[in-house]
Motif scaffolding. Structure first.
Motif, PDB file in Angstrom:
ATOM      1  N   PHE A  36       0.837  -1.196   0.000  1.00 29.05           N
ATOM      2  CA  PHE A  36       0.000   0.000   0.000  1.00 29.05           C
ATOM      3  C   PHE A  36       0.875   1.250   0.000  1.00 29.05           C
ATOM      4  N   CYS A  37       1.866   1.265   0.876  1.00 30.29           N
ATOM      5  CA  CYS A  37       2.763   2.416   0.976  1.00 30.29           C
ATOM      6  C   CYS A  37       3.603   2.571  -0.285  1.00 30.29           C
ATOM      7  N   ALA A  38       4.149   1.466  -0.782  1.00 30.56           N
ATOM      8  CA  ALA A  38       5.009   1.506  -1.961  1.00 30.56           C
ATOM      9  C   ALA A  38       4.260   2.052  -3.181  1.00 30.56           C
ATOM     10  N   ARG A  39       3.013   1.651  -3.352  1.00 33.06           N
ATOM     11  CA  ARG A  39       2.218   2.139  -4.489  1.00 33.06           C
ATOM     12  C   ARG A  39       1.978   3.642  -4.423  1.00 33.06           C
ATOM     13  N   ARG A  40       2.026   4.203  -3.231  1.00 34.19           N
ATOM     14  CA  ARG A  40       1.734   5.616  -3.049  1.00 34.19           C
ATOM     15  C   ARG A  40       2.979   6.457  -2.764  1.00 34.19           C
ATOM     16  N   GLY A  41       4.152   5.828  -2.831  1.00 36.32           N
ATOM     17  CA  GLY A  41       5.390   6.558  -2.597  1.00 36.32           C
ATOM     18  C   GLY A  41       5.600   6.967  -1.146  1.00 36.32           C
ATOM     19  N   VAL A  42       4.986   6.215  -0.240  1.00 39.47           N
ATOM     20  CA  VAL A  42       5.087   6.518   1.191  1.00 39.47           C
ATOM     21  C   VAL A  42       6.182   5.651   1.811  1.00 39.47           C
ATOM     22  N   SER A  43       7.008   6.254   2.645  1.00 39.58           N
ATOM     23  CA  SER A  43       8.042   5.493   3.339  1.00 39.58           C
ATOM     24  C   SER A  43       7.398   4.559   4.356  1.00 39.58           C
ATOM     25  N   TYR A  44       7.935   3.355   4.439  1.00 42.12           N
ATOM     26  CA  TYR A  44       7.436   2.346   5.371  1.00 42.12           C
ATOM     27  C   TYR A  44       8.613   1.849   6.184  1.00 42.12           C
ATOM     28  N   LEU A  45       8.477   1.868   7.478  1.00 44.22           N
ATOM     29  CA  LEU A  45       9.547   1.416   8.358  1.00 44.22           C
ATOM     30  C   LEU A  45       8.942   0.545   9.450  1.00 44.22           C
ATOM     31  N   PHE A  46       9.322  -0.713   9.475  1.00 38.06           N
ATOM     32  CA  PHE A  46       8.866  -1.628  10.516  1.00 38.06           C
ATOM     33  C   PHE A  46       9.960  -1.733  11.562  1.00 38.06           C
ATOM     34  N   THR A  47       9.592  -1.601  12.813  1.00 42.84           N
ATOM     35  CA  THR A  47      10.578  -1.637  13.881  1.00 42.84           C
ATOM     36  C   THR A  47       9.994  -2.288  15.118  1.00 42.84           C
ATOM     37  N   SER A  48      10.816  -2.443  16.100  1.00 42.39           N
ATOM     38  CA  SER A  48      10.406  -3.029  17.374  1.00 42.39           C
ATOM     39  C   SER A  48      10.006  -1.928  18.344  1.00 42.39           C
ATOM     40  N   ASN A  49       9.111  -2.244  19.260  1.00 38.54           N
ATOM     41  CA  ASN A  49       8.767  -1.269  20.289  1.00 38.54           C
ATOM     42  C   ASN A  49       9.886  -1.141  21.327  1.00 38.54           C
ATOM     43  N   GLN A  50      10.933  -1.925  21.166  1.00 40.69           N
ATOM     44  CA  GLN A  50      12.084  -1.842  22.060  1.00 40.69           C
ATOM     45  C   GLN A  50      13.046  -0.724  21.654  1.00 40.69           C
ATOM     46  N   VAL A  51      12.887  -0.194  20.458  1.00 35.42           N
ATOM     47  CA  VAL A  51      13.735   0.905  19.990  1.00 35.42           C
ATOM     48  C   VAL A  51      13.142   2.212  20.496  1.00 35.42           C
ATOM     49  N   PRO A  52      13.923   3.012  21.222  1.00 37.08           N
ATOM     50  CA  PRO A  52      13.393   4.295  21.706  1.00 37.08           C
ATOM     51  C   PRO A  52      12.902   5.158  20.546  1.00 37.08           C
ATOM     52  N   PHE A  53      11.742   5.755  20.718  1.00 31.09           N
ATOM     53  CA  PHE A  53      11.091   6.528  19.664  1.00 31.09           C
ATOM     54  C   PHE A  53      12.009   7.629  19.127  1.00 31.09           C
ATOM     55  N   GLU A  54      12.649   8.387  20.017  1.00 37.52           N
ATOM     56  CA  GLU A  54      13.507   9.483  19.578  1.00 37.52           C
ATOM     57  C   GLU A  54      14.650   8.968  18.712  1.00 37.52           C
ATOM     58  N   ARG A  55      15.268   7.875  19.122  1.00 40.12           N
ATOM     59  CA  ARG A  55      16.379   7.329  18.339  1.00 40.12           C
ATOM     60  C   ARG A  55      15.895   6.866  16.970  1.00 40.12           C
ATOM     61  N   LEU A  56      14.762   6.227  16.947  1.00 43.03           N
ATOM     62  CA  LEU A  56      14.197   5.745  15.687  1.00 43.03           C
ATOM     63  C   LEU A  56      13.912   6.894  14.735  1.00 43.03           C
ATOM     64  N   ILE A  57      13.212   7.892  15.208  1.00 39.86           N
ATOM     65  CA  ILE A  57      12.820   9.010  14.350  1.00 39.86           C
ATOM     66  C   ILE A  57      14.033   9.786  13.862  1.00 39.86           C
ATOM     67  N   PHE A  58      14.946  10.125  14.780  1.00 41.33           N
ATOM     68  CA  PHE A  58      16.103  10.902  14.357  1.00 41.33           C
ATOM     69  C   PHE A  58      16.999  10.108  13.421  1.00 41.33           C
ATOM     70  N   SER A  59      17.151   8.825  13.656  1.00 41.14           N
ATOM     71  CA  SER A  59      17.945   7.990  12.756  1.00 41.14           C
ATOM     72  C   SER A  59      17.298   7.949  11.370  1.00 41.14           C
ATOM     73  N   PHE A  60      16.004   7.747  11.338  1.00 41.58           N
ATOM     74  CA  PHE A  60      15.241   7.677  10.092  1.00 41.58           C
ATOM     75  C   PHE A  60      15.368   8.996   9.326  1.00 41.58           C
ATOM     76  N   LEU A  61      15.198  10.115  10.028  1.00 42.61           N
ATOM     77  CA  LEU A  61      15.267  11.409   9.370  1.00 42.61           C
ATOM     78  C   LEU A  61      16.679  11.736   8.898  1.00 42.61           C
ATOM     79  N   ARG A  62      17.680  11.352   9.669  1.00 42.53           N
ATOM     80  CA  ARG A  62      19.074  11.598   9.257  1.00 42.53           C
ATOM     81  C   ARG A  62      19.424  10.792   8.011  1.00 42.53           C
TER      82      ARG A  62
END
Length: 68
Positions: A36-62
């Motif tokens: 669904f995301c790929a067809r619409r050009g939307v980024s998709y990131l699957f992760t664990s709830n064990q990864v701190p949200f801030e680290r995940l978001i900043f890593s993804f954005l960087r």
């Protein structure tokens, strides 16, 4: 198991076949969501709830050059 919303306690038993079916359903759901995301050009990131949200978001954005 304790329900986080109302603190109700219940015994839960999960059989091997039920767990296998759950995992199959989860994999199918994730695949459909990815498509669904790929067809619409939307980024998709699957992760664990064990990864701190801030680290995940900043890593993804960087990685995408959106923040330094």
């Amino acid at each position: 198991m304790t329900d986080i919303e109302d603190q109700d306690v219940a015994d839960v038993t999960v059989s091997g076949p039920l767990l296998k079916r759950y995992k199959q359903n989860l994999a199918a759901y994730r695949a459909a969501l990815y498509e669904f995301c790929a067809r619409r050009g939307v980024s998709y990131l699957f992760t664990s709830n064990q990864v701190p949200f801030e680290r995940l978001i900043f890593s993804f954005l960087r990685q995408r050059g959106l923040v330094k």
